[in-house]
Design a protein around this motif. Structure first.
Motif, PDB file in Angstrom:
ATOM      1  N   LYS A 107      42.584  99.830   3.688  1.00  0.00           N
ATOM      2  CA  LYS A 107      42.236  98.884   4.566  1.00  0.00           C
ATOM      3  C   LYS A 107      43.613  98.163   4.960  1.00  0.00           C
ATOM      4  O   LYS A 107      44.960  98.463   4.408  1.00  0.00           O
ATOM      5  CB  LYS A 107      41.609  97.371   3.832  1.00  0.00           C
ATOM      6  CG  LYS A 107      41.319  96.212   5.227  1.00  0.00           C
ATOM      7  CD  LYS A 107      40.556  95.215   4.474  1.00  0.00           C
ATOM      8  CE  LYS A 107      41.139  94.747   3.070  1.00  0.00           C
ATOM      9  NZ  LYS A 107      40.995  93.356   3.123  1.00  0.00           N
ATOM     10  N   ILE A 108      43.926  98.400   6.732  1.00  0.00           N
ATOM     11  CA  ILE A 108      44.508  98.163   7.438  1.00  0.00           C
ATOM     12  C   ILE A 108      44.024  96.979   8.590  1.00  0.00           C
ATOM     13  O   ILE A 108      42.922  97.359   8.922  1.00  0.00           O
ATOM     14  CB  ILE A 108      45.059  99.343   8.363  1.00  0.00           C
ATOM     15  CG1 ILE A 108      45.063 100.579   7.135  1.00  0.00           C
ATOM     16  CG2 ILE A 108      46.304  98.516   9.153  1.00  0.00           C
ATOM     17  CD1 ILE A 108      45.861 101.599   8.009  1.00  0.00           C
ATOM     18  N   GLU A 109      45.166  95.998   9.043  1.00  0.00           N
ATOM     19  CA  GLU A 109      44.294  94.689   9.021  1.00  0.00           C
ATOM     20  C   GLU A 109      45.766  94.908  10.581  1.00  0.00           C
ATOM     21  O   GLU A 109      46.610  94.510  10.450  1.00  0.00           O
ATOM     22  CB  GLU A 109      44.670  93.778   8.227  1.00  0.00           C
ATOM     23  CG  GLU A 109      43.500  93.666   7.410  1.00  0.00           C
ATOM     24  CD  GLU A 109      43.564  92.567   6.523  1.00  0.00           C
ATOM     25  OE1 GLU A 109      45.063  91.715   6.909  1.00  0.00           O
ATOM     26  OE2 GLU A 109      43.184  91.662   5.707  1.00  0.00           O
ATOM     27  N   ILE A 110      45.172  94.625  12.014  1.00  0.00           N
ATOM     28  CA  ILE A 110      46.146  94.625  13.287  1.00  0.00           C
ATOM     29  C   ILE A 110      45.586  93.624  14.158  1.00  0.00           C
ATOM     30  O   ILE A 110      44.587  93.022  14.571  1.00  0.00           O
ATOM     31  CB  ILE A 110      45.240  96.072  13.908  1.00  0.00           C
ATOM     32  CG1 ILE A 110      46.030  97.698  12.952  1.00  0.00           C
ATOM     33  CG2 ILE A 110      46.700  95.797  15.105  1.00  0.00           C
ATOM     34  CD1 ILE A 110      44.847  98.676  13.444  1.00  0.00           C
ATOM     35  N   PRO A 111      46.631  92.248  13.575  1.00  0.00           N
ATOM     36  CA  PRO A 111      46.209  91.573  14.774  1.00  0.00           C
ATOM     37  C   PRO A 111      46.303  92.061  16.346  1.00  0.00           C
ATOM     38  O   PRO A 111      46.642  93.050  16.657  1.00  0.00           O
ATOM     39  CB  PRO A 111      47.649  90.649  14.468  1.00  0.00           C
ATOM     40  CG  PRO A 111      48.200  90.921  13.486  1.00  0.00           C
ATOM     41  CD  PRO A 111      47.493  92.249  13.227  1.00  0.00           C
ATOM     42  N   ASN A 126      52.516  96.734  18.667  1.00  0.00           N
ATOM     43  CA  ASN A 126      53.882  96.085  18.674  1.00  0.00           C
ATOM     44  C   ASN A 126      53.808  95.431  17.374  1.00  0.00           C
ATOM     45  O   ASN A 126      53.234  95.163  16.988  1.00  0.00           O
ATOM     46  CB  ASN A 126      54.023  96.019  20.169  1.00  0.00           C
ATOM     47  CG  ASN A 126      54.553  95.960  20.692  1.00  0.00           C
ATOM     48  OD1 ASN A 126      54.524  97.050  21.091  1.00  0.00           O
ATOM     49  ND2 ASN A 126      53.903  96.070  22.034  1.00  0.00           N
ATOM     50  N   ASN A 127      55.140  95.195  16.795  1.00  0.00           N
ATOM     51  CA  ASN A 127      55.518  95.033  15.696  1.00  0.00           C
ATOM     52  C   ASN A 127      54.440  95.162  14.412  1.00  0.00           C
ATOM     53  O   ASN A 127      53.552  93.978  14.009  1.00  0.00           O
ATOM     54  CB  ASN A 127      55.364  92.964  16.225  1.00  0.00           C
ATOM     55  CG  ASN A 127      56.260  92.503  17.736  1.00  0.00           C
ATOM     56  OD1 ASN A 127      57.408  93.237  17.640  1.00  0.00           O
ATOM     57  ND2 ASN A 127      55.562  92.302  18.415  1.00  0.00           N
ATOM     58  N   HIS A 128      54.420  95.898  13.829  1.00  0.00           N
ATOM     59  CA  HIS A 128      53.555  96.493  12.906  1.00  0.00           C
ATOM     60  C   HIS A 128      54.251  97.287  12.580  1.00  0.00           C
ATOM     61  O   HIS A 128      54.725  98.072  12.546  1.00  0.00           O
ATOM     62  CB  HIS A 128      51.537  96.685  13.647  1.00  0.00           C
ATOM     63  CG  HIS A 128      50.732  96.139  12.535  1.00  0.00           C
ATOM     64  ND1 HIS A 128      50.976  97.971  11.808  1.00  0.00           N
ATOM     65  CD2 HIS A 128      49.897  95.794  12.375  1.00  0.00           C
ATOM     66  CE1 HIS A 128      49.642  98.001  11.076  1.00  0.00           C
ATOM     67  NE2 HIS A 128      49.664  96.182  11.533  1.00  0.00           N
ATOM     68  N   LYS A 129      53.809  97.382  10.890  1.00  0.00           N
ATOM     69  CA  LYS A 129      54.855  98.290  10.132  1.00  0.00           C
ATOM     70  C   LYS A 129      54.155  99.873  10.173  1.00  0.00           C
ATOM     71  O   LYS A 129      54.565 100.673  10.348  1.00  0.00           O
ATOM     72  CB  LYS A 129      53.128  98.182   8.754  1.00  0.00           C
ATOM     73  CG  LYS A 129      54.102  99.294   7.664  1.00  0.00           C
ATOM     74  CD  LYS A 129      53.108  99.441   6.005  1.00  0.00           C
ATOM     75  CE  LYS A 129      53.349 100.606   5.520  1.00  0.00           C
ATOM     76  NZ  LYS A 129      52.876 100.296   4.387  1.00  0.00           N
ATOM     77  N   TYR A 130      53.379  99.660  11.448  1.00  0.00           N
ATOM     78  CA  TYR A 130      52.782 101.335  11.531  1.00  0.00           C
ATOM     79  C   TYR A 130      53.338 101.012  13.681  1.00  0.00           C
ATOM     80  O   TYR A 130      52.376 100.220  13.759  1.00  0.00           O
ATOM     81  CB  TYR A 130      51.875 102.271  11.652  1.00  0.00           C
ATOM     82  CG  TYR A 130      51.284 102.148  10.360  1.00  0.00           C
ATOM     83  CD1 TYR A 130      51.893 103.282   8.983  1.00  0.00           C
ATOM     84  CD2 TYR A 130      50.400 101.326   9.534  1.00  0.00           C
ATOM     85  CE1 TYR A 130      51.184 103.407   8.409  1.00  0.00           C
ATOM     86  CE2 TYR A 130      50.307 101.199   7.683  1.00  0.00           C
ATOM     87  CZ  TYR A 130      50.440 102.150   7.803  1.00  0.00           C
ATOM     88  OH  TYR A 130      50.377 102.735   5.558  1.00  0.00           O
ATOM     89  N   GLU A 163      37.725  87.255  14.011  1.00  0.00           N
ATOM     90  CA  GLU A 163      38.269  86.558  15.047  1.00  0.00           C
ATOM     91  C   GLU A 163      40.088  86.880  15.775  1.00  0.00           C
ATOM     92  O   GLU A 163      39.989  87.149  17.454  1.00  0.00           O
ATOM     93  CB  GLU A 163      38.340  84.955  14.360  1.00  0.00           C
ATOM     94  CG  GLU A 163      38.078  84.334  15.814  1.00  0.00           C
ATOM     95  CD  GLU A 163      38.658  82.632  14.819  1.00  0.00           C
ATOM     96  OE1 GLU A 163      39.148  81.321  15.842  1.00  0.00           O
ATOM     97  OE2 GLU A 163      37.751  82.063  14.383  1.00  0.00           O
ATOM     98  N   ASN A 164      40.789  86.932  15.000  1.00  0.00           N
ATOM     99  CA  ASN A 164      42.104  87.269  15.236  1.00  0.00           C
ATOM    100  C   ASN A 164      42.642  88.299  15.313  1.00  0.00           C
ATOM    101  O   ASN A 164      43.737  88.997  15.549  1.00  0.00           O
ATOM    102  CB  ASN A 164      43.241  86.096  15.203  1.00  0.00           C
ATOM    103  CG  ASN A 164      42.806  85.068  15.657  1.00  0.00           C
ATOM    104  OD1 ASN A 164      42.378  84.496  16.591  1.00  0.00           O
ATOM    105  ND2 ASN A 164      42.712  83.835  14.653  1.00  0.00           N
ATOM    106  N   GLN A 165      41.672  90.199  14.871  1.00  0.00           N
ATOM    107  CA  GLN A 165      42.353  90.378  14.106  1.00  0.00           C
ATOM    108  C   GLN A 165      41.270  91.730  13.548  1.00  0.00           C
ATOM    109  O   GLN A 165      40.389  91.400  14.042  1.00  0.00           O
ATOM    110  CB  GLN A 165      43.303  91.565  12.421  1.00  0.00           C
ATOM    111  CG  GLN A 165      42.165  90.708  11.524  1.00  0.00           C
ATOM    112  CD  GLN A 165      42.850  90.406  10.231  1.00  0.00           C
ATOM    113  OE1 GLN A 165      44.429  90.381  10.215  1.00  0.00           O
ATOM    114  NE2 GLN A 165      42.541  90.095   8.916  1.00  0.00           N
TER     115      GLN A 165
END
Length: 116
Positions: free
Chosen positions: A27-31, A86-90, A8-10
């Motif tokens: 696993k990588i989660e990206i909003p 933007n605004n992510h670890k990577y 839903e959001n990522q």
């Protein structure tokens, strides 16, 4: 083989068993709000390995270049999916994908309906 789930959001990227071992990540989660751009690119630049595996064109893991953080999971320099964040670890995630053009279109469609 990588899988991409559209929650839903990522966006959730799950790596295969071998890729998880080589890249030290499962696993990588990206909003969706963190995704600035998505494209298909040839990657010719040299990246400094922080952790992971780098053999010839194969790169799996965490890399840096010019102050940017990259997560890379590819065995080729040609036609990789690139997520600019933007605004992510990577700052960038570079992935080799089957049917990369279809995956690109799916992500673009999800972003256009999610971000208003």
């Amino acid at each position: 083989m990588k899988t991409i789930l559209f929650e839903e959001n990522q966006l959730v990227i799950t790596l295969s068993s071998l890729e998880s071992v080589l890249g030290l990540k499962h696993k990588i989660e990206i909003p969706y709000n963190d995704i600035k751009e998505v494209s298909i690119e040839d990657i010719q630049q040299y990246l400094w390995k922080v952790y992971g595996t780098h053999m010839g064109p194969s790169k799996y893991g965490f890399f840096k270049k010019d102050g940017l953080n990259y997560f890379v999971a590819t065995s080729t320099n040609k036609g990789n999916l690139v997520l600019t964040l933007n605004n992510h670890k990577y700052d960038k995630i570079i992935l080799e994908m089957d049917h990369v053009a279809d995956v690109l279109q799916q992500i673009q469609n999800k972003l256009s309906t999610h971000i208003k």
